[in-house]
Write an enzyme that holds these catalytic residues in place. Structure first.
Site, PDB file in Angstrom:
ATOM      1  N   HIS A  49       0.989  -1.183  -0.081  1.00  0.00           N
ATOM      2  CA  HIS A  49       0.130   0.110  -0.073  1.00  0.00           C
ATOM      3  C   HIS A  49       0.656   1.018  -0.192  1.00  0.00           C
ATOM      4  CE1 HIS A  49      -2.711  -2.928   1.285  1.00  0.00           C
ATOM      5  NE2 HIS A  49      -4.008  -2.240   0.778  1.00  0.00           N
TER       6      HIS A  49
ATOM      7  N   ASP B 189      27.159   0.969  -3.871  1.00  0.00           N
ATOM      8  CA  ASP B 189      27.414   1.706  -5.325  1.00  0.00           C
ATOM      9  C   ASP B 189      28.777   2.469  -5.103  1.00  0.00           C
ATOM     10  OD1 ASP B 189      26.867   2.415  -7.993  1.00  0.00           O
ATOM     11  OD2 ASP B 189      26.144   4.123  -6.888  1.00  0.00           O
TER      12      ASP B 189
END
Length: 170
Positions: free
Chosen positions: A80, A131
């Site tokens: 949701h 990263d």
């Protein structure tokens, strides 16, 4: 195997559907998630010393974690869309493990909880650290991502048992 009709995201034919939360009451809800990223000696020291070529690793990861929490319903099918009232992402240097411990806290007032948002915040923060450090080493491990605690909702409050490996944080 449970009866599929008792699992809210499963329809009568066994297909998936988003759980109907329209009959649930609004309540204050919080969640705390934890994770750890093992960097190894060189990357760990370089993050500590602010010596990573891409910039300030933890500030960038903090922003990424907050953004990840806000975008959870776009990343996780059937999750949701939650009106988030607050997200905190914190980091602790774990010298012994040459790792960074990541903690995310989310809160909202609504009909569904914010556990997925806290878990996503931790995961996206860890991926951002990866990263930014991958040019130093590829031997980086992300792990132990889990829900530490939640409050509110029909199922009430819940708290995990803290393992000896992780710091006691709320």
């Amino acid at each position: 195997m449970p009866d599929p009709s008792t699992l809210t995201p499963v329809d009568r034919s066994g297909g998936v559907r988003m759980a109907d939360v329209s009959q649930k009451s609004d309540s204050a809800r919080t969640a705390v998630a934890f994770g750890r990223i093992h960097l190894g000696e060189e990357a760990f020291q370089r993050v500590r010393d602010h010596d990573i070529n891409k910039g300030d690793v933890l500030t960038t990861a903090q922003i990424a974690g907050i953004m990840g929490a806000k975008e959870t319903s776009k990343l996780i099918p059937l999750c949701h869309d939650v009106m988030i009232n607050g997200v905190e992402v914190d980091f602790t240097f774990n010298e012994e493990k040459e790792a960074i411990d990541i903690r995310a806290f989310t809160k909202s007032f609504g009909v569904t909880g914010v556990e997925m948002e806290a878990l996503t915040a931790v995961s996206v923060a860890a991926l951002t650290i990866y990263d930014m450090c991958k040019s130093v080493t590829k031997d980086i491990r992300i792990g132990d991502v889990h829900l530490r605690a939640k409050t509110g909702g029909q199922s009430g409050n819940w708290k995990s048992e803290v393992s000896a490996e992780e710091p006691a944080q709320n």
